[in-house]
Design a protein around this motif. Structure first.
Motif, mmCIF file in Angstrom:
data_model
loop_
_atom_site.group_PDB
_atom_site.id
_atom_site.type_symbol
_atom_site.label_atom_id
_atom_site.label_comp_id
_atom_site.label_asym_id
_atom_site.label_seq_id
_atom_site.Cartn_x
_atom_site.Cartn_y
_atom_site.Cartn_z
ATOM 1 N N PRO A 105 0.802 -1.233 0.000
ATOM 2 C CA PRO A 105 0.000 0.000 0.000
ATOM 3 C C PRO A 105 0.835 1.283 0.000
ATOM 4 O O PRO A 105 0.433 2.275 -0.586
ATOM 5 C CB PRO A 105 -0.826 -0.110 1.286
ATOM 6 N N ARG A 106 2.003 1.250 0.618
ATOM 7 C CA ARG A 106 2.840 2.459 0.668
ATOM 8 C C ARG A 106 3.436 2.807 -0.698
ATOM 9 O O ARG A 106 3.966 3.895 -0.880
ATOM 10 C CB ARG A 106 3.961 2.281 1.696
ATOM 11 N N LEU A 107 3.318 1.890 -1.664
ATOM 12 C CA LEU A 107 3.853 2.139 -3.012
ATOM 13 C C LEU A 107 2.747 2.325 -4.044
ATOM 14 O O LEU A 107 2.999 2.306 -5.242
ATOM 15 C CB LEU A 107 4.779 0.987 -3.426
ATOM 16 N N LYS A 108 1.507 2.562 -3.581
ATOM 17 C CA LYS A 108 0.376 2.660 -4.504
ATOM 18 C C LYS A 108 0.519 3.826 -5.492
ATOM 19 O O LYS A 108 -0.017 3.757 -6.594
ATOM 20 C CB LYS A 108 -0.939 2.765 -3.740
ATOM 21 N N ASP A 109 1.252 4.872 -5.130
ATOM 22 C CA ASP A 109 1.420 6.020 -6.025
ATOM 23 C C ASP A 109 2.738 5.983 -6.801
ATOM 24 O O ASP A 109 3.028 6.895 -7.572
ATOM 25 C CB ASP A 109 1.338 7.328 -5.225
ATOM 26 N N GLU A 125 11.475 9.891 -2.108
ATOM 27 C CA GLU A 125 12.312 9.453 -0.981
ATOM 28 C C GLU A 125 11.589 8.382 -0.162
ATOM 29 O O GLU A 125 12.199 7.407 0.267
ATOM 30 C CB GLU A 125 12.682 10.638 -0.091
ATOM 31 N N ALA A 126 10.273 8.573 0.048
ATOM 32 C CA ALA A 126 9.498 7.597 0.822
ATOM 33 C C ALA A 126 9.444 6.253 0.102
ATOM 34 O O ALA A 126 9.615 5.195 0.731
ATOM 35 C CB ALA A 126 8.088 8.132 1.076
ATOM 36 N N GLU A 127 9.223 6.273 -1.219
ATOM 37 C CA GLU A 127 9.187 5.029 -1.994
ATOM 38 C C GLU A 127 10.545 4.340 -1.967
ATOM 39 O O GLU A 127 10.635 3.115 -1.839
ATOM 40 C CB GLU A 127 8.771 5.324 -3.437
ATOM 41 N N VAL A 130 10.925 2.525 1.293
ATOM 42 C CA VAL A 130 10.085 1.334 1.381
ATOM 43 C C VAL A 130 10.693 0.179 0.582
ATOM 44 O O VAL A 130 10.765 -0.958 1.074
ATOM 45 C CB VAL A 130 8.643 1.635 0.910
ATOM 46 N N VAL A 131 11.140 0.464 -0.626
ATOM 47 C CA VAL A 131 11.741 -0.590 -1.456
ATOM 48 C C VAL A 131 12.996 -1.143 -0.770
ATOM 49 O O VAL A 131 13.192 -2.365 -0.720
ATOM 50 C CB VAL A 131 12.054 -0.092 -2.885
ATOM 51 N N LEU A 132 13.831 -0.267 -0.216
ATOM 52 C CA LEU A 132 15.027 -0.744 0.484
ATOM 53 C C LEU A 132 14.647 -1.602 1.692
ATOM 54 O O LEU A 132 15.274 -2.631 1.954
ATOM 55 C CB LEU A 132 15.905 0.433 0.911
ATOM 56 N N GLU A 133 13.618 -1.177 2.411
ATOM 57 C CA GLU A 133 13.137 -1.959 3.549
ATOM 58 C C GLU A 133 12.671 -3.350 3.102
ATOM 59 O O GLU A 133 13.030 -4.368 3.696
ATOM 60 C CB GLU A 133 11.982 -1.224 4.234
ATOM 61 N N MET A 134 11.893 -3.383 2.023
ATOM 62 C CA MET A 134 11.397 -4.660 1.503
ATOM 63 C C MET A 134 12.531 -5.571 1.049
ATOM 64 O O MET A 134 12.454 -6.789 1.186
ATOM 65 C CB MET A 134 10.440 -4.405 0.339
ATOM 66 N N ALA A 135 13.597 -4.964 0.533
ATOM 67 C CA ALA A 135 14.736 -5.733 0.030
ATOM 68 C C ALA A 135 15.685 -6.182 1.134
ATOM 69 O O ALA A 135 16.618 -6.947 0.872
ATOM 70 C CB ALA A 135 15.496 -4.902 -1.002
ATOM 71 N N GLY A 136 15.481 -5.663 2.335
ATOM 72 C CA GLY A 136 16.372 -6.008 3.440
ATOM 73 C C GLY A 136 17.676 -5.257 3.401
ATOM 74 O O GLY A 136 18.691 -5.703 3.932
ATOM 75 N N ALA A 137 17.649 -4.083 2.769
ATOM 76 C CA ALA A 137 18.872 -3.268 2.662
ATOM 77 C C ALA A 137 18.936 -2.248 3.780
ATOM 78 O O ALA A 137 17.944 -1.810 4.309
ATOM 79 C CB ALA A 137 18.891 -2.552 1.312
#
Length: 137
Positions: A105-109, A125-127, A130-137
């Motif tokens: 949901p945080r990447l819907k836009d 910056e927010a996206e 989130v992507v880095l968080e999802m990737a475990g970076a």
């Protein structure tokens, strides 16, 4: 510092191929879309971006850096087309698929989730976080 996303079909030019180019990187040439070109015109040396494998793979696989700002695209004599040079920074610990992006949901836009055809696109910056968080970076 702005953030971006660069798309390439892995069978045409993959992240591993960019890694093999070393610190000099590669000209991000052949872009023939005005919006994508205009995005590259806004880039500054040192800006970071994600490298996305399109068509087959459909996943963000690595981080890149702009190492040369907008200049004439060497693959055409048409002065309308410009490009930047990018170099690989590092692969993501875990690739993030389009399916995961659309489910978050945080990447819907995120442009990628809504305009998957645009080959060079901005990332907020927010996206980015989130992507880095999802990737475990």
């Amino acid at each position: 510092m702005a953030k971006w996303l660069f798309k390439s079909e892995p069978d045409v030019f993959s992240f591993d191929e960019l890694v093999s180019r070393g610190k000099d990187g590669e000209e991000w040439d052949g872009v023939r879309n005005y919006q994508a070109r205009n995005n590259m015109r806004e880039m500054k040396e040192g800006d970071l971006g994600f490298f996305y494998h399109s068509r087959s793979g459909l996943e963000i696989v690595g981080i890149v850096e702009v190492c040369n700002e907008a200049h004439a695209d060497s693959t055409t004599e048409d002065e309308r087309w410009e490009c930047v040079d990018i170099r690989a920074v590092k692969p993501l610990p875990r690739a993030i698929t389009m399916k995961e992006i659309k489910a978050e949901p945080r990447l819907k836009d995120m442009v990628l989730a809504n305009n998957s055809r645009l080959s060079v696109q901005p990332v907020s910056e927010a996206e980015w976080a989130v992507v880095l968080e999802m990737a475990g970076a």
